[in-house]
Design a protein around this motif. Sequence first.
Motif, short mmCIF file in Angstrom:
data_model
loop_
_atom_site.label_atom_id
_atom_site.label_comp_id
_atom_site.label_asym_id
_atom_site.label_seq_id
_atom_site.Cartn_x
_atom_site.Cartn_y
_atom_site.Cartn_z
N MET A 1 4.61 -4.48 -3.40
CA MET A 1 5.52 -4.29 -2.27
C MET A 1 6.92 -4.01 -2.83
SD MET A 1 5.35 -7.57 -3.28
CE MET A 1 3.75 -7.99 -2.71
N ALA B 1 0.82 -1.21 0.00
CA ALA B 1 0.00 0.00 0.00
C ALA B 1 0.86 1.26 0.00
CB ALA B 1 -0.93 -0.01 1.21
N SER C 1 1.85 -4.07 7.87
CA SER C 1 1.36 -3.84 9.23
C SER C 1 0.81 -2.43 9.49
CB SER C 1 2.51 -4.09 10.22
OG SER C 1 3.60 -3.23 9.90
N1 LIG Z 1 9.31 4.19 -6.93
C1 LIG Z 1 9.44 4.05 -8.22
O1 LIG Z 1 9.92 4.93 -8.95
C2 LIG Z 1 8.98 2.82 -8.86
C3 LIG Z 1 8.68 1.73 -8.09
N2 LIG Z 1 8.29 0.57 -8.66
C4 LIG Z 1 8.02 -0.60 -7.83
O2 LIG Z 1 6.85 -0.41 -7.09
C5 LIG Z 1 6.90 -1.22 -5.93
C6 LIG Z 1 6.33 -0.47 -4.75
O3 LIG Z 1 7.12 0.68 -4.53
P1 LIG Z 1 6.61 1.83 -3.53
O4 LIG Z 1 5.14 2.04 -3.71
O5 LIG Z 1 7.55 2.95 -3.71
O6 LIG Z 1 6.86 1.07 -2.13
P2 LIG Z 1 6.55 1.58 -0.64
O7 LIG Z 1 7.77 1.30 0.19
O8 LIG Z 1 5.97 2.94 -0.67
O9 LIG Z 1 5.39 0.55 -0.18
C7 LIG Z 1 5.63 -0.82 0.00
C8 LIG Z 1 4.38 -1.44 0.58
O10 LIG Z 1 4.55 -2.86 0.64
C9 LIG Z 1 4.00 -3.30 1.87
N3 LIG Z 1 4.51 -4.62 2.24
C10 LIG Z 1 5.76 -4.98 2.63
N4 LIG Z 1 5.79 -6.30 2.89
C11 LIG Z 1 4.55 -6.79 2.67
C12 LIG Z 1 3.95 -8.07 2.79
N5 LIG Z 1 4.64 -9.14 3.19
N6 LIG Z 1 2.63 -8.20 2.47
C13 LIG Z 1 1.93 -7.12 2.07
N7 LIG Z 1 2.43 -5.88 1.95
C14 LIG Z 1 3.73 -5.72 2.24
C15 LIG Z 1 4.37 -2.21 2.85
O11 LIG Z 1 3.58 -2.30 4.02
P3 LIG Z 1 3.97 -1.59 5.43
O12 LIG Z 1 3.98 -0.13 5.16
O13 LIG Z 1 2.91 -2.02 6.36
O14 LIG Z 1 5.35 -2.11 5.77
C16 LIG Z 1 4.03 -0.98 1.99
O15 LIG Z 1 2.65 -0.73 2.03
C17 LIG Z 1 8.38 -1.64 -5.77
O16 LIG Z 1 8.49 -3.02 -5.99
C18 LIG Z 1 9.13 -0.88 -6.83
O17 LIG Z 1 10.14 -1.66 -7.42
C19 LIG Z 1 8.07 0.48 -9.99
C20 LIG Z 1 8.31 1.54 -10.80
C21 LIG Z 1 8.82 2.79 -10.31
#
Ligand SMILES: NC(=O)C1=CN([C@@H]2O[C@H](COP(=O)(O)OP(=O)(O)OC[C@H]3O[C@@H](n4cnc5c(N)ncnc54)[C@H](OP(=O)(O)O)[C@@H]3O)[C@@H](O)[C@H]2O)C=CC1
Length: 280
Positions: A71, A9, A37
Amino acid sequence: MNKIAIVGAGSMAEAFISGIVENDLIDKKNIWITNNSNKERLSNLHGRYGVNSTYDLNELFDGADIVVLAMKPKDAASAINQIREHLTEQMLVISVLAGVSMYAIETLAKKPLSIVRAMPNTSATVGKSATAVAVNTRVSEDQIKKTEKLFGTVGLTTFVEEEQLDAVTGLSGSGPAYIYYLIEAMENSAVEVGLEKQMAQELIVQTLIGAAEMVKKSTKTSEQLRLDVTSPGGTTEAGIKILEEKGVQEAFLACIKAATAQSKKMGDALCSQLAAEQPS
Ligand SMILES: NC(=O)C1=CN([C@@H]2O[C@H](COP(=O)(O)OP(=O)(O)OC[C@H]3O[C@@H](n4cnc5c(N)ncnc54)[C@H](OP(=O)(O)O)[C@@H]3O)[C@@H](O)[C@H]2O)C=CC1
Ligand SMILES: O=C(O)[C@@H]1CCC=N1
């Protein structure tokens, strides 16, 4: 499209939710999201977009025809392991994880899946992502149409082969950062030559938008457009001469090659780790 289940998220997930909700692609009650979480984040997304959230995986995946993996790549193995029992061959699994291959996703899920691997960029937040998408052979025509609709809500979509995604990541995935870096440099330079930063930023941003629009709409190449601006003995010639002397073209080539190589390295590391873990 019946129901979308989003795992993760963060900012990328929010960009999609915003695009889908704004474009009325699916009733917001049929968008479900979970994270690791952070409950506050989920209730914030519910408050702003009306989407549902849950930590109950049965509730999250029940009736879902699309699953979005959003994620961080480092959390992919544990997250996919947690949800793997809920994934089915009928679902369309859309991954935006940088450097995580379809092979890795299927290996972690321990089953064949219909997978779309996408590389959007952060401009998805304002509906202007340049997204490249690769699909595996199990993805149906209907699922391709859904994919186009979904990514269409956050910008432009182009289809590529999976092998091209490392280069796309180095080019347009990381691309917004290169442009911000350029803007930073131009802002600092503007101050050095006596302009006020805020006013300079407005001029720079409009210059970038205008130049991008020209490249998009004109029949001329970007090189021709540059030459059009460059009067002999004029200001542009003086400026470009310095960029050439400083090796800016070479720097971009090296930058995009390094980012592409890093994407490949991240993907290869995960694949090798998974291959080593497979029973022989
Ligand atoms: N930033 C960029 O420029 C780009 C990013 N991406 C890809 O997008 C993806 C997401 O990036 P971004 O939105 O920046 O990431 P964020 O760090 O903003 O968000 C990651 C999310 O993943 C959740 N998460 C972690 N572990 C789990 C799990 N086991 N089950 C469910 N949810 C989980 C976290 O939850 P919590 O907060 O509760 O820990 C958090 O909500 C990455 O894989 C990245 O490679 C792709 C293109 C461009
Ligand atoms: O820097 C990164 O790893 C991610 C992938 C694309 C953009 N940001």
